[in-house]
Design a protein around this motif. Structure first.
Motif, PDB file in Angstrom:
ATOM      1  N   GLU A 161       3.683  -8.346  -0.945  1.00  0.00           N
ATOM      2  CA  GLU A 161       3.486  -7.113  -1.708  1.00  0.00           C
ATOM      3  C   GLU A 161       2.097  -7.055  -2.346  1.00  0.00           C
ATOM      4  O   GLU A 161       1.765  -6.068  -3.005  1.00  0.00           O
ATOM      5  CB  GLU A 161       4.530  -7.007  -2.813  1.00  0.00           C
ATOM      6  CG  GLU A 161       5.961  -7.066  -2.334  1.00  0.00           C
ATOM      7  CD  GLU A 161       6.935  -7.151  -3.483  1.00  0.00           C
ATOM      8  OE1 GLU A 161       7.362  -6.097  -3.976  1.00  0.00           O
ATOM      9  OE2 GLU A 161       7.257  -8.277  -3.900  1.00  0.00           O
ATOM     10  N   GLY A 162       1.327  -8.138  -2.169  1.00  0.00           N
ATOM     11  CA  GLY A 162      -0.005  -8.179  -2.748  1.00  0.00           C
ATOM     12  C   GLY A 162      -0.073  -8.807  -4.120  1.00  0.00           C
ATOM     13  O   GLY A 162      -1.135  -8.819  -4.743  1.00  0.00           O
ATOM     14  N   ASP A 163       1.055  -9.338  -4.629  1.00  0.00           N
ATOM     15  CA  ASP A 163       1.089  -9.874  -5.992  1.00  0.00           C
ATOM     16  C   ASP A 163       0.736 -11.356  -6.038  1.00  0.00           C
ATOM     17  O   ASP A 163       1.198 -12.140  -5.201  1.00  0.00           O
ATOM     18  CB  ASP A 163       2.474  -9.698  -6.608  1.00  0.00           C
ATOM     19  CG  ASP A 163       2.782  -8.258  -6.942  1.00  0.00           C
ATOM     20  OD1 ASP A 163       1.863  -7.426  -6.834  1.00  0.00           O
ATOM     21  OD2 ASP A 163       3.938  -7.974  -7.308  1.00  0.00           O
ATOM     22  N   ASP A 217      -2.020  -6.346  -6.543  1.00  0.00           N
ATOM     23  CA  ASP A 217      -3.056  -6.050  -5.540  1.00  0.00           C
ATOM     24  C   ASP A 217      -4.084  -7.182  -5.429  1.00  0.00           C
ATOM     25  O   ASP A 217      -5.234  -6.943  -5.068  1.00  0.00           O
ATOM     26  CB  ASP A 217      -3.776  -4.735  -5.870  1.00  0.00           C
ATOM     27  CG  ASP A 217      -2.820  -3.556  -5.917  1.00  0.00           C
ATOM     28  OD1 ASP A 217      -1.920  -3.510  -5.053  1.00  0.00           O
ATOM     29  OD2 ASP A 217      -2.962  -2.703  -6.803  1.00  0.00           O
ATOM     30  N   TYR A 227      -3.642  -9.839  -3.343  1.00  0.00           N
ATOM     31  CA  TYR A 227      -3.683 -10.039  -1.890  1.00  0.00           C
ATOM     32  C   TYR A 227      -3.563  -8.673  -1.203  1.00  0.00           C
ATOM     33  O   TYR A 227      -3.084  -7.710  -1.813  1.00  0.00           O
ATOM     34  CB  TYR A 227      -2.510 -10.905  -1.430  1.00  0.00           C
ATOM     35  CG  TYR A 227      -2.409 -12.266  -2.054  1.00  0.00           C
ATOM     36  CD1 TYR A 227      -3.229 -13.308  -1.644  1.00  0.00           C
ATOM     37  CD2 TYR A 227      -1.463 -12.531  -3.049  1.00  0.00           C
ATOM     38  CE1 TYR A 227      -3.117 -14.573  -2.205  1.00  0.00           C
ATOM     39  CE2 TYR A 227      -1.346 -13.796  -3.608  1.00  0.00           C
ATOM     40  CZ  TYR A 227      -2.177 -14.813  -3.186  1.00  0.00           C
ATOM     41  OH  TYR A 227      -2.072 -16.049  -3.745  1.00  0.00           O
ATOM     42  N   PRO A 228      -3.914  -8.569   0.051  1.00  0.00           N
ATOM     43  CA  PRO A 228      -3.651  -7.335   0.802  1.00  0.00           C
ATOM     44  C   PRO A 228      -2.143  -7.182   1.004  1.00  0.00           C
ATOM     45  O   PRO A 228      -1.473  -8.132   1.410  1.00  0.00           O
ATOM     46  CB  PRO A 228      -4.357  -7.558   2.144  1.00  0.00           C
ATOM     47  CG  PRO A 228      -5.280  -8.711   1.935  1.00  0.00           C
ATOM     48  CD  PRO A 228      -4.674  -9.554   0.867  1.00  0.00           C
ATOM     49  N   ARG A 229      -1.605  -6.005   0.675  1.00  0.00           N
ATOM     50  CA  ARG A 229      -0.180  -5.757   0.935  1.00  0.00           C
ATOM     51  C   ARG A 229       0.023  -5.609   2.442  1.00  0.00           C
ATOM     52  O   ARG A 229      -0.691  -4.853   3.082  1.00  0.00           O
ATOM     53  CB  ARG A 229       0.289  -4.485   0.229  1.00  0.00           C
ATOM     54  CG  ARG A 229       1.730  -4.110   0.596  1.00  0.00           C
ATOM     55  CD  ARG A 229       2.119  -2.775  -0.011  1.00  0.00           C
ATOM     56  NE  ARG A 229       2.599  -2.903  -1.362  1.00  0.00           N
ATOM     57  CZ  ARG A 229       3.843  -3.252  -1.699  1.00  0.00           C
ATOM     58  NH1 ARG A 229       4.724  -3.544  -0.742  1.00  0.00           N
ATOM     59  NH2 ARG A 229       4.208  -3.316  -2.959  1.00  0.00           N
TER      60      ARG A 229
END
Length: 571
Positions: free
Chosen positions: A255-257, A272, A274-276
């Motif tokens: 999820e990008g977390d 955000d 990481y790239p989701r």
């Protein structure tokens, strides 16, 4: 003389070089053993375990287990425990470190260090004792200084990551297989093929497919090879595992977390980071099903014919679970349902209830009502609205958790904290309003799918459930089972008032019950108690809601009774 090698790296050393660190330690320890004429019989390894905090001495660590084995007398006197250097064994205060050394050597096991070629033996002289104590003291102080420096460095990195400045991606330690840092460490490189595999895993889970089946489907696909070095424990061949798939299905990284679950930043989050790679709607549906499947009893028959009502099928006489079995006659499978209590002599509801015809009628009767837009991949306006809804729900959960943590942690009249709590409350109220709006948009977008299009999609899934391709069939049947469980509370196998074997399908909330015999015929659904159809007790407004289903039942059962006009397509 037998030797045991111990190697370790701490959480601060995690990253691409951790494997090389372990390999280098092993090589030096083996070289030391060879020079001394010792035979290495075992290698102990602790990954991401701190010797400063003592994590490596806990019961779930290799060195901790070594101590337990030592206490049980597993090692002969004269055995050597070899480490690359003193700090690999302990960075604890002097008294604790020396007590640990005495505990080991007191059992007759000597301790060897590859870097200095020293060997600690039982009952050391006073000079040797003091010299070792001084070394442990120096090691502990160096670790304390390093810990302070690391804490300052990590706080700086956290601030940079929140602002996306400098080499902020270095805040992360061990990375998932689909991600790499770019050359300047200020961004990410995504392996699209690996990311697509993760997306596929989530889609399968969202369709109601369990972890075990997902693993089998992955391992049957040569185009979806496992990541990294994971292997089948029996054959040693590279393969996906249940543990790996479950970890990916619960990882916040997709999820990008950035959500550390250990260390100084435990409980904090950077969104955000990481790239989701998986959209919010798919994540929410996949995890909801992953959680729900842990509560569902029942399993498919060995021949691959799966009960679409598994976990909610029971005996109408004794109330115990009824399970699906399959017999093979003339080379063809014949599925049937039996009361488990009767098989054990605890119920008189004996014999099997032929399943195949019942299932076909149940699908004809309920499926297009059960399969709403949640069970189809959404695109366009509806897809965007569903993704946005899942994102808002996730943000709501995060803000509510953040607010509750503040309320628990700060009970005083701190003005700054009160301001932050008030801001969080405003965010929560705004998100609730936005959620109401997006739910209205979903309702509008869902209504744009006409009856004809909806029935076409339903029929596509039914056809897929008969596919000769195992993966296609399993995915479709999992989706059917998930959809039916949304409206069906239970299925009872029992004898009706005519002593015929029937399946009584009870809708959620007990609003309605429908009887289907083993030949797939809908009975007139007469209640033993009142001699009238099982839905005759419904109120006028309930009958209005269920009018399409009632009309369908009457049509299939051949009854001429009149019911309220259908409010939608009755099929």
């Amino acid at each position: 003389m037998q030797a045991i090698v111990y190697r370790r790296y701490s959480s601060d050393e995690q990253g691409d070089g951790s494997a090389q660190t372990l390999d280098a330690q092993l090589e030096r320890c083996q070289s030391f053993a060879k020079a001394q004429g010792w035979t290495v019989v075992e290698v102990l390894t602790d990954e991401a375990k701190s010797a400063f905090t003592g994590d490596h001495l806990r019961a779930d660590a290799d060195l901790g287990r070594f101590i337990s084995r030592l206490q049980d007398g597993e090692f002969a006197k004269g055995t050597i425990l070899i480490a690359d250097n003193l700090s690999r064994l302990s960075r604890r205060p002097v008294d604790e470190a020396m007590a640990w050394v005495h505990q080991v050597t007191g059992k007759g096991v000597e301790i060897g260090l590859a870097d200095t070629r020293e060997v600690f033996k039982p009952n050391p002289s006073l000079g040797d004792f003091l010299q070792t104590a001084i070394k442990f003291g120096v090691s502990h102080q160096a670790s304390a200084d390093k810990s302070d420096q690391t804490r300052r460095s990590k706080n700086t990195l956290w601030a940079l990551a929140e602002q996306r400045k400098g080499k902020w991606v270095n805040l992360a330690g061990l990375l998932p297989r689909w991600l790499k840092r770019n050359a300047t460490c200020d961004g990410w490189i995504v392996d699209e093929d690996m990311a697509d595999t993760i997306v596929q895993i989530y889609k399968w889970s969202a369709d109601g497919i369990g972890v075990n089946t997902i693993v089998n489907m992955l391992n049957a696909r040569p185009d979806l090879p496992p990541f990294g070095r994971q292997k089948d424990y029996r054959s040693g061949v590279p393969a996906w595992s249940r543990t790996t798939v479950r970890q990916y299905l619960t990882s916040p990284i997709v999820e990008g977390d950035f959500r550390p679950n250990t260390g100084m930043f435990k409980g904090r989050v950077i969104h955000d980071f990481y790239p989701r790679i998986v959209d919010a709607d798919t994540v929410a549906r996949a995890r909801a099903d992953l959680k729900a499947r842990r509560k569902v009893a029942g399993k498919g028959a060995g021949t691959g014919y799966t009960n679409l009502f598994a976990g909610i099928t029971k005996c109408g006489l004794c109330g115990q679970r009824a399970s699906l079995s399959t017999s093979v006659q003339k080379g063809k499978p014949y599925p049937y349902v039996r009361c488990e209590g009767s098989q054990e002599g605890r119920c008189t509801n004996k014999g099997g209830y032929a399943y195949r015809a019942f299932e076909a009628t149940a699908l004809d009767t309920f499926l297009d009502l059960a399969l709403d837009d949640r069970f189809f991949e959404a695109t366009g306006e509806l897809g965007r609205a569903r993704v946005r809804k899942a994102e808002i729900e996730k943000m709501l959960a995060d803000r509510r958790s953040f607010k509750m943590n503040l309320l628990r942690s700060f009970s005083g009249q701190d003005a700054e904290v009160a301001t932050v709590i008030a801001e969080a409350s405003e965010d929560i109220a705004r998100l609730i309003d936005e959620l109401t709006e997006v739910e209205a948009a979903i309702s509008v977008a869902s209504g744009k799918v006409g009856n004809v299009e909806h029935l076409r999609r339903v029929n596509d899934i039914r056809e897929a459930a008969k596919s000769p391709e195992d993966a296609v069939r399993k995915q479709a049947r999992s989706k059917l089972r998930k959809a039916l469980s949304a409206i069906v509370m239970s299925v009872d196998v029992e004898r009706d008032e005519e002593d015929e074997r029937v399946f009584t399908v009870i809708l959620r909330g007990g609003m309605m019950a429908v009887r289907i015999d083993t030949k797939g015929r809908i009975k007139k659904a007469v209640s033993d108690a009142v001699g009238q159809p099982l839905y005759s007790h419904l109120t006028d407004d309930q009958r209005e809601v269920l009018a399409p289903l009632i009309q369908r039942i009457e049509k299939l059962a051949g009854s001429g009774e009149n019911f309220p006009p259908a409010t939608g397509d009755a099929g």
